[in-house]
Design a protein around this motif. Structure first.
Motif, PDB file in Angstrom:
ATOM      1  N   ILE A   1       3.866   2.569  -9.360  1.00 25.57           N
ATOM      2  CA  ILE A   1       4.783   1.791  -8.530  1.00 25.57           C
ATOM      3  C   ILE A   1       4.846   0.340  -9.020  1.00 25.57           C
ATOM      4  O   ILE A   1       5.896  -0.296  -8.973  1.00 25.57           O
TER       5      ILE A   1
ATOM      6  N   VAL B   1       9.462   3.803  -1.910  1.00 24.57           N
ATOM      7  CA  VAL B   1       9.511   2.432  -2.408  1.00 24.57           C
ATOM      8  C   VAL B   1      10.924   2.044  -2.830  1.00 24.57           C
ATOM      9  O   VAL B   1      11.443   1.000  -2.417  1.00 24.57           O
TER      10      VAL B   1
ATOM     11  N   GLN C   1       5.260   4.225   1.607  1.00 25.24           N
ATOM     12  CA  GLN C   1       4.736   5.369   0.871  1.00 25.24           C
ATOM     13  C   GLN C   1       5.404   5.487  -0.487  1.00 25.24           C
ATOM     14  O   GLN C   1       6.541   5.091  -0.692  1.00 25.24           O
ATOM     15  N   ASN C   2       4.656   6.034  -1.396  1.00 21.58           N
ATOM     16  CA  ASN C   2       5.033   6.180  -2.797  1.00 21.58           C
ATOM     17  C   ASN C   2       6.501   6.582  -2.995  1.00 21.58           C
ATOM     18  O   ASN C   2       7.239   5.944  -3.728  1.00 21.58           O
TER      19      ASN C   2
ATOM     20  N   SER D   1      -3.374   1.898  -4.045  1.00 20.70           N
ATOM     21  CA  SER D   1      -3.542   3.324  -3.718  1.00 20.70           C
ATOM     22  C   SER D   1      -5.039   3.587  -3.674  1.00 20.70           C
ATOM     23  O   SER D   1      -5.834   2.644  -3.651  1.00 20.70           O
TER      24      SER D   1
ATOM     25  N   THR E   1      -0.006  -3.799  -5.873  1.00 13.81           N
ATOM     26  CA  THR E   1       0.190  -2.458  -5.338  1.00 13.81           C
ATOM     27  C   THR E   1      -1.163  -1.780  -5.161  1.00 13.81           C
ATOM     28  O   THR E   1      -2.088  -2.024  -5.931  1.00 13.81           O
TER      29      THR E   1
ATOM     30  N   ASP F   1       0.861  -1.177   0.000  1.00 16.01           N
ATOM     31  CA  ASP F   1       0.000   0.000   0.000  1.00 16.01           C
ATOM     32  C   ASP F   1       0.900   1.230   0.000  1.00 16.01           C
ATOM     33  O   ASP F   1       1.700   1.417   0.913  1.00 16.01           O
ATOM     34  N   VAL F   2       0.786   2.050  -1.041  1.00 19.28           N
ATOM     35  CA  VAL F   2       1.687   3.199  -1.203  1.00 19.28           C
ATOM     36  C   VAL F   2       1.071   4.515  -0.722  1.00 19.28           C
ATOM     37  O   VAL F   2       1.618   5.579  -0.960  1.00 19.28           O
TER      38      VAL F   2
ATOM     39  N   SER G   1       3.169  -1.364   4.217  1.00 23.46           N
ATOM     40  CA  SER G   1       2.955   0.054   3.976  1.00 23.46           C
ATOM     41  C   SER G   1       4.285   0.723   3.646  1.00 23.46           C
ATOM     42  O   SER G   1       5.165   0.832   4.514  1.00 23.46           O
TER      43      SER G   1
ATOM     44  N   ARG H   1      -1.330   5.892  -8.403  1.00 27.92           N
ATOM     45  CA  ARG H   1       0.011   5.704  -7.832  1.00 27.92           C
ATOM     46  C   ARG H   1       0.400   4.235  -7.837  1.00 27.92           C
ATOM     47  O   ARG H   1       1.563   3.886  -8.062  1.00 27.92           O
ATOM     48  N   ALA H   2      -0.562   3.365  -7.595  1.00 24.70           N
ATOM     49  CA  ALA H   2      -0.289   1.932  -7.547  1.00 24.70           C
ATOM     50  C   ALA H   2       0.188   1.412  -8.903  1.00 24.70           C
ATOM     51  O   ALA H   2       1.084   0.570  -8.974  1.00 24.70           O
TER      52      ALA H   2
END
Length: 155
Positions: free
Chosen positions: A113, A87, A83-84, A104, A102, A63-64, A81, A109-110
């Motif tokens: 990433i 990573v 954050q974006n 978001s 991934t 989870d970003v 967890s 964002r997911a």
């Protein structure tokens, strides 16, 4: 001089205007397509996620989102967890022997990433937005924020 029929003049004007409108619409669509990044990572739906969650030993959910998003919206019951922006600094903590999903809010964002992790050799099976998952009938786990630490009183 030949008489010009007013109906023909109006029809010609409409065709010219329609052609200009069509070109403007085409240009807008082309611009929008160029502005939307194309991701290699697949956006998953609720059924696909539920199938993956049925085999938790094979899956790592990353989870970003920010902590406030996790507590306000909720998430999946078990997740890593990161954050974006963090990573790449934490790749050592992400297992390479599991399927990766991934997460978001709406998968934007997911997806980004997911592509990053795929390029680093991780087995990314897709990305999902928790809000999309919930809209499709999925149930999120509400995550309580940590209670603030209290200072010890010394005498």
């Amino acid at each position: 001089m030949a008489k010009i029929n007013k109906a023909w003049v109006v029809a010609a004007a409409v065709l010219v205007a329609a052609g200009g409108y069509a070109k403007a619409q085409q240009k807008t669509a082309t611009t929008a397509a160029a502005a939307t990044p194309a991701y290699k990572t697949v956006k998953l739906d609720r059924k696909q996620i539920d199938a993956l969650l049925a085999k938790p030993g094979e899956l790592t959910i990353i989870d970003v989102r920010r902590p406030d998003e996790l507590t306000r919206i909720g998430g999946f019951p078990v997740y890593l967890s990161i954050q974006n922006d963090d990573v790449e600094k934490n790749l050592a903590f992400i297992p390479k022997d599991r399927k990766i999903v991934t997460v978001s809010n709406h998968a934007g964002r997911a997806l980004k990433i997911g592509d990053l992790l795929s390029s680093k050799g991780y087995n990314v099976v897709g990305a999902i937005g928790v809000q999309n998952y919930e809209e499709e009938g999925g149930k999120l786990t509400r995550i309580e924020p940590k209670a603030p630490a209290t200072a010890a009183v010394t005498k």
